[in-house]
Design a protein around this motif. Structure first.
Motif, PDB file in Angstrom:
ATOM      1  N   GLY A  60       2.283  14.525  -4.838  1.00 47.28           N
ATOM      2  CA  GLY A  60       2.980  13.298  -5.218  1.00 47.28           C
ATOM      3  C   GLY A  60       4.002  12.836  -4.211  1.00 47.28           C
ATOM      4  O   GLY A  60       4.765  11.907  -4.477  1.00 47.28           O
ATOM      5  N   GLN A  61       4.028  13.454  -3.016  1.00 42.12           N
ATOM      6  CA  GLN A  61       4.957  13.023  -1.976  1.00 42.12           C
ATOM      7  C   GLN A  61       4.369  11.834  -1.220  1.00 42.12           C
ATOM      8  O   GLN A  61       3.180  11.798  -0.910  1.00 42.12           O
TER       9      GLN A  61
ATOM     10  N   VAL B 170       0.859  -1.189   0.000  1.00 45.54           N
ATOM     11  CA  VAL B 170       0.000   0.000   0.000  1.00 45.54           C
ATOM     12  C   VAL B 170       0.892   1.235   0.000  1.00 45.54           C
ATOM     13  O   VAL B 170       1.738   1.400   0.881  1.00 45.54           O
ATOM     14  N   ILE B 171       0.664   2.096  -1.005  1.00 50.67           N
ATOM     15  CA  ILE B 171       1.442   3.335  -1.127  1.00 50.67           C
ATOM     16  C   ILE B 171       0.452   4.478  -1.332  1.00 50.67           C
ATOM     17  O   ILE B 171      -0.429   4.390  -2.192  1.00 50.67           O
ATOM     18  N   ALA B 172       0.574   5.525  -0.525  1.00 48.81           N
ATOM     19  CA  ALA B 172      -0.298   6.693  -0.651  1.00 48.81           C
ATOM     20  C   ALA B 172       0.555   7.936  -0.814  1.00 48.81           C
ATOM     21  O   ALA B 172       1.635   8.051  -0.216  1.00 48.81           O
TER      22      ALA B 172
ATOM     23  N   ALA C  28      11.573   6.131   1.582  1.00 47.65           N
ATOM     24  CA  ALA C  28      10.510   6.518   0.655  1.00 47.65           C
ATOM     25  C   ALA C  28       9.627   7.632   1.191  1.00 47.65           C
ATOM     26  O   ALA C  28       9.162   8.482   0.425  1.00 47.65           O
ATOM     27  N   LEU C  29       9.370   7.649   2.511  1.00 51.91           N
ATOM     28  CA  LEU C  29       8.459   8.639   3.074  1.00 51.91           C
ATOM     29  C   LEU C  29       8.953  10.061   2.843  1.00 51.91           C
ATOM     30  O   LEU C  29      10.146  10.344   2.924  1.00 51.91           O
ATOM     31  N   ALA C  30       7.988  10.953   2.529  1.00 54.02           N
ATOM     32  CA  ALA C  30       8.231  12.388   2.325  1.00 54.02           C
ATOM     33  C   ALA C  30       9.014  12.683   1.054  1.00 54.02           C
ATOM     34  O   ALA C  30       9.335  13.847   0.786  1.00 54.02           O
ATOM     35  N   ARG C  31       9.285  11.671   0.238  1.00 54.20           N
ATOM     36  CA  ARG C  31       9.936  11.906  -1.055  1.00 54.20           C
ATOM     37  C   ARG C  31       8.896  11.874  -2.160  1.00 54.20           C
ATOM     38  O   ARG C  31       7.862  11.216  -2.035  1.00 54.20           O
TER      39      ARG C  31
END
Length: 612
Positions: free
Chosen positions: A287-288, A280-282, A307-310
């Motif tokens: 698009g961050q 799961v990716i939100a 990955a977070l905040a990028r």
């Protein structure tokens, strides 16, 4: 009008001063005669002094109550931020300790109606580490009456569990408006309605039918009484202070309860997303990346913290699936499922199915997008396995037909050659040619018999079979090969191997083919290890058999074809040994797999039903 005489005035004034003393005691103020009161004793011979004293006390109490209420509001805001404490009782314990200090009352206690369905939790100022929980079905009737009706005996001799210790308990109800969905899923059940009858067992009032089959009496306050506050022991001197503070606690306790519920629901949703088998990716509107669960880490090979905040475009290996995510973000709707090849940082390529959709708020505004990633590796492997089995079945049918057609002519050839050899004189060199032809005919017949055994198997005679015995007989039949001393065959822990439900002869044939194949794969000195262990639970118990060698291993290109008939990498091999073993295992309701790599040996893993 008659003026009272002096004696009457003095008597009335003295009565007013005694009443003032009682009021001060109820408010927790020191006696006027106390030398430590911090003020000179007032004159008791005039009404003006009494009025001045009472006004001063009133002002002091008002300021203290106002300060307490302001501090309670600030404390409530702080505890709302601290509600995510791993200890759910901590905010209530902090509140109770603050009240105990503010009132200078070490025997203060707080009882809260919490949970769904609700239960009663008791906190004690003199034991800040302990919280006692009681269900409403088990609580003492005197306490239940206070919780449900907001009234009852002013002094309770037993604690909530009915134990007569540390009493008496003096409850004061804390009133608030708890949402109905926080109690029993939307329609709070009146505890007094659990008994048969038309009247509430607690209030005696008639029971009214509610939606969902619940019943409730008119006086029931369940949900409007959020807790109880009180003192153990002598409570008269602090009763007025408690009654003054309680109105400020209602909204605070409701907010704490709701914050706790929201926090639990948020943690539940986080746990659901974190433990989903799908990645799961939100992302937000820019698009961050906002969410990246454990399965996303495993599928994509990228740690969450990387990955977070990028921006999703900055993440390596996101080509393909990220386009579906960004299209759903731009278009504000769901995207059709699509398949992509993900290239992980470790170099592996994984097929994934991507489903993406936009995330909208209550007003319908797009706030982001979410994508789910499904790892298709197992599915693709299964599909390839099915295709391989279909090919094996088709080739097997063809080989069976060919073997049947060849067998009869071979018999004629052998008979004809033997007849012709009778006309050759003794010592003729053509006799050697005849013997060569007959040996080749015999070899072909053996190959055909193996084909027929695999494609037209005989009926199995199933029964409990010792895996160790079957493996031992197969090894003994390979004696000449093993006696050369170059390959050691070990049966690891054979005394403890379980039994399988199998045909003895057929299982021995499987061991014979696989062990012989393992020995031939070792060019010099080496070893073959055989292991067996139970796996799974009844009634699906299995026995896992492993045959591992230290041979040269198998090239990756050969692995998909190992169980095909006539497929071999050895010059003198027939390519039927593994084909026959595969067929026997399948007919037993089992499975056979192989793991190998060049230079690392080969390991065959067989699963067969365990004997009962």
């Amino acid at each position: 009008m008659t003026t009272p005489d002096r004696t009457t005035q003095e008597t009335a004034l003295e009565a007013l001063w005694r009443r003032a003393e009682e009021i001060r005691a109820l408010c927790g103020l020191p006696s006027l005669a106390d030398p430590d009161a911090g003020r000179p004793p007032p004159r008791r011979d005039s009404a003006e002094g009494l009025v001045e004293l009472l006004l001063g006390d009133l002002e002091s109490n008002f300021r203290r109550e106002l300060a307490t209420r302001v501090q309670l509001e600030g404390l409530g805001e702080l505890m709302t931020f601290a509600i995510r404490d791993p200890e759910p009782d901590r905010p209530y314990q902090i509140l109770l300790q603050y009240l105990a200090r503010a009132l200078d009352e070490p025997n203060l206690w707080l009882g809260m109606l919490r949970g769904n369905p609700p239960g009663f939790t008791l906190y004690r100022a003199w034991d800040a580490t302990e919280a006692e929980r009681v269900s409403l079905r088990e609580i003492d009737p005197g306490w239940l009456r206070w919780i449900v009706l907001g009234e009852g005996q002013p002094s309770l001799g037993a604690d909530p569990l009915g134990r007569r210790k540390a009493g008496p308990w003096h409850p004061t109800p804390i009133k608030g408006d708890m949402p109905a969905d926080r109690l029993s899923g939307g329609a709070p059940v009146c505890p007094g309605s659990r008994v048969e009858g038309v009247s509430c067992a607690l209030s005696g009032a008639p029971l009214e039918d509610l939606v969902g089959g619940h019943r409730r009496c008119g006086p029931c306050q369940l949900g409007r009484i959020v807790g109880l506050l009180g003192i153990v022991g002598d409570a008269d001197r602090k009763r007025a202070s408690l009654e003054a503070i309680v109105p400020s606690l209602g909204a605070l306790c409701v907010n704490l309860n709701l914050s706790e519920a929201l926090d639990l629901e948020a943690r539940f949703r986080e746990d659901v997303i974190e433990n989903m088998p799908l990645g799961v990716i939100a992302v937000d509107r820019e698009g961050q990346v906002l969410a990246w669960n454990r399965s996303a880490e495993e599928i994509l090979g990228t740690p969450r913290k990387s990955a977070l905040a990028r921006h999703v475009r900055e993440i390596a290996g996101a080509e393909g699936w990220r386009d579906s995510l960004l299209r759903s973000l731009d278009r504000g709707g769901p995207e059709a499922p699509s398949e992509h090849i993900v290239r992980r940082p470790d170099g592996a390529s994984i097929p994934v199915e991507v489903n993406a959709a936009a995330l909208r708020d209550a007003e319908g505004t797009v706030r982001g997008a979410v994508a789910t990633l499904t790892d298709l590796s197992n599915l693709r492997s299964m599909e390839e396995r099915i295709r391989q089995l279909d090919r094996l079945a088709a080739v097997g049918r063809f080989a069976s037909s060919v073997a049947h057609e060849i067998r009869n002519p071979l018999t004629g050839i052998a008979t004809g050659v033997q007849y012709l050899s009778r006309g050759f004189p003794e010592g003729d060199e053509r006799h050697e040619d005849v013997r060569f032809i007959l040996r080749e005919v015999t070899r072909l017949n053996s190959i055909i018999q193996d084909l027929l055994s695999a494609t037209r198997p005989r009926m199995l005679t199933l029964g409990p079979v010792s895996v160790a015995d079957a493996a031992g007989r197969a090894i003994r039949s390979l004696g000449p090969t093993i006696q050369e001393g170059r390959v050691e065959i070990r049966l690891e822990g054979a005394d403890h191997w379980p039994k399988v439900l199998a045909d003895t002869d057929q299982l021995q044939q499987v061991f014979l083919n696989l062990v012989q194949n393992a020995v031939q794969a070792i060019p010099g000195h080496g070893e073959v290890a055989i292991r067996a262990r139970p796996v799974g639970n009844p009634p699906l118990s299995r026995v896992e058999i492993e045959i591992a060698d230290t041979g040269v291993g198998i090239e990756p290109d050969h692995l998909p074809h190992l169980f095909e008939p006539f497929y071999t990498t050895r010059p003198k091999g027939t390519g039927l040994g593994l084909f026959v073993a595969h067929g026997i295992v399948q007919r037993h309701g089992g499975s056979i797999e192989v793991v190998s790599a060049p230079g690392q040996g080969t390991r065959f893993r067989i699963l067969l039903p365990a004997a009962a």
